[in-house]
Design a protein around this motif. Structure first.
Motif, PDB file in Angstrom:
ATOM      1  N   TRP A  31     -25.208  14.088  -5.201  1.00  0.00           N
ATOM      2  CA  TRP A  31     -25.042  14.900  -3.986  1.00  0.00           C
ATOM      3  C   TRP A  31     -24.536  16.297  -4.314  1.00  0.00           C
ATOM      4  O   TRP A  31     -23.900  16.932  -3.497  1.00  0.00           O
ATOM      5  CB  TRP A  31     -24.083  14.236  -3.020  1.00  0.00           C
ATOM      6  N   LYS A  32     -24.826  16.770  -5.488  1.00  0.00           N
ATOM      7  CA  LYS A  32     -24.331  18.075  -5.914  1.00  0.00           C
ATOM      8  C   LYS A  32     -24.656  19.171  -4.901  1.00  0.00           C
ATOM      9  O   LYS A  32     -23.849  20.067  -4.657  1.00  0.00           O
ATOM     10  CB  LYS A  32     -24.922  18.421  -7.279  1.00  0.00           C
ATOM     11  N   ILE A  33     -25.823  19.089  -4.277  1.00  0.00           N
ATOM     12  CA  ILE A  33     -26.227  20.124  -3.318  1.00  0.00           C
ATOM     13  C   ILE A  33     -25.450  20.055  -2.002  1.00  0.00           C
ATOM     14  O   ILE A  33     -25.530  20.962  -1.197  1.00  0.00           O
ATOM     15  CB  ILE A  33     -27.739  20.054  -3.004  1.00  0.00           C
ATOM     16  N   ALA A  34     -24.670  18.984  -1.808  1.00  0.00           N
ATOM     17  CA  ALA A  34     -23.921  18.814  -0.559  1.00  0.00           C
ATOM     18  C   ALA A  34     -22.688  19.704  -0.497  1.00  0.00           C
ATOM     19  O   ALA A  34     -22.094  19.859   0.565  1.00  0.00           O
ATOM     20  CB  ALA A  34     -23.516  17.359  -0.374  1.00  0.00           C
ATOM     21  N   ALA A  35     -22.305  20.279  -1.620  1.00  0.00           N
ATOM     22  CA  ALA A  35     -21.076  21.080  -1.676  1.00  0.00           C
ATOM     23  C   ALA A  35     -21.381  22.442  -2.301  1.00  0.00           C
ATOM     24  O   ALA A  35     -22.397  22.616  -2.968  1.00  0.00           O
ATOM     25  CB  ALA A  35     -20.015  20.349  -2.489  1.00  0.00           C
ATOM     26  N   THR A  36     -20.481  23.353  -2.086  1.00  0.00           N
ATOM     27  CA  THR A  36     -20.610  24.660  -2.722  1.00  0.00           C
ATOM     28  C   THR A  36     -20.272  24.516  -4.201  1.00  0.00           C
ATOM     29  O   THR A  36     -19.692  23.510  -4.629  1.00  0.00           O
ATOM     30  CB  THR A  36     -19.657  25.685  -2.081  1.00  0.00           C
ATOM     31  N   GLU A  37     -20.602  25.518  -4.970  1.00  0.00           N
ATOM     32  CA  GLU A  37     -20.295  25.494  -6.406  1.00  0.00           C
ATOM     33  C   GLU A  37     -18.787  25.355  -6.641  1.00  0.00           C
ATOM     34  O   GLU A  37     -18.343  24.576  -7.483  1.00  0.00           O
ATOM     35  CB  GLU A  37     -20.821  26.766  -7.071  1.00  0.00           C
ATOM     36  N   ALA A  38     -17.995  26.091  -5.865  1.00  0.00           N
ATOM     37  CA  ALA A  38     -16.534  26.024  -6.006  1.00  0.00           C
ATOM     38  C   ALA A  38     -16.011  24.633  -5.638  1.00  0.00           C
ATOM     39  O   ALA A  38     -15.109  24.106  -6.311  1.00  0.00           O
ATOM     40  CB  ALA A  38     -15.870  27.093  -5.141  1.00  0.00           C
ATOM     41  N   GLN A  39     -16.567  24.020  -4.585  1.00  0.00           N
ATOM     42  CA  GLN A  39     -16.146  22.677  -4.196  1.00  0.00           C
ATOM     43  C   GLN A  39     -16.496  21.671  -5.290  1.00  0.00           C
ATOM     44  O   GLN A  39     -15.705  20.776  -5.600  1.00  0.00           O
ATOM     45  CB  GLN A  39     -16.799  22.277  -2.867  1.00  0.00           C
ATOM     46  N   ASN A  40     -17.681  21.821  -5.884  1.00  0.00           N
ATOM     47  CA  ASN A  40     -18.075  20.926  -6.978  1.00  0.00           C
ATOM     48  C   ASN A  40     -17.134  21.057  -8.174  1.00  0.00           C
ATOM     49  O   ASN A  40     -16.816  20.064  -8.821  1.00  0.00           O
ATOM     50  CB  ASN A  40     -19.519  21.192  -7.407  1.00  0.00           C
ATOM     51  N   LYS A  41     -16.670  22.264  -8.459  1.00  0.00           N
ATOM     52  CA  LYS A  41     -15.726  22.454  -9.565  1.00  0.00           C
ATOM     53  C   LYS A  41     -14.426  21.697  -9.290  1.00  0.00           C
ATOM     54  O   LYS A  41     -13.860  21.063 -10.187  1.00  0.00           O
ATOM     55  CB  LYS A  41     -15.446  23.941  -9.796  1.00  0.00           C
TER      56      LYS A  41
END
Length: 183
Positions: A31-41
């Motif tokens: 679900w990587k696309i479900a969050a922003t890049e910063a949220q994924n970090k």
């Protein structure tokens, strides 16, 4: 004739976010696309508080209605609350935390949904067994980084989450009060 049976199942907003965080970490990168890049970090770092703060600051995720489950009811907090409240609410608000009571209430209010099941005769157990057989996401600590999360002061984080996501807590509180009224 077809009638619309309107109901929703709500969950404590804080518990919902914690559960989502753990589940998201377990299935990453699906679900990587479900969050922003910063949220994924923040997610990959195991930073629950940082992730929640970013959800607040960035106005949610990219895809899902995180953090606001109230969006499934209405875009406006007070409209969502008004749809859940009153002697004849437009939307029956059920609670994840009261699963069996919610199913019984749903059958009582909308018997056609469970036309061939009588939940009062013990069929709740068979529904629960079927529910548990699927890959359902729960608050159980599974997956990567469990040890990282254990050091978080969950009470302090809950207080922050209430401030950050006040609208969702207000809608959830209205649903809890209305649910208690139904019982």
């Amino acid at each position: 004739q077809v009638t619309l049976q309107t109901f929703t199942i709500l969950r404590d907003p804080f518990d919902r976010l914690v559960s989502y965080f753990h589940y998201y970490r377990r299935i990453y990168p699906k679900w990587k696309i479900a969050a922003t890049e910063a949220q994924n970090k923040m997610l990959l770092a195991g930073d629950l508080e940082g992730w929640m703060r970013l959800l607040y600051e960035e106005g949610g995720g990219e895809v899902f209605d995180l953090p606001y489950q109230m969006a499934y009811i209405a875009d406006d907090t007070y409209r969502a609350i008004s749809l859940l409240k009153g002697s004849s609410p437009r939307i029956l608000g059920l609670l994840t935390e009261c699963h069996e009571a919610s199913l019984l209430l749903l059958q009582e209010r909308h018997p056609t949904i469970f036309s061939d099941i009588n939940l009062r005769d013990g069929d709740v157990a068979s529904i629960n067994d079927e529910h548990d057989a699927h890959d359902v996401h729960t608050n159980q600590r599974k997956g990567r980084g469990e040890d990282i999360i254990q050091n978080v002061d969950m009470n302090a984080l809950r207080r922050k989450a209430i401030a950050w996501f006040m609208d969702d807590f207000m809608v959830y509180d209205a649903a809890v009060r209305q649910f208690e009224h139904h019982l």
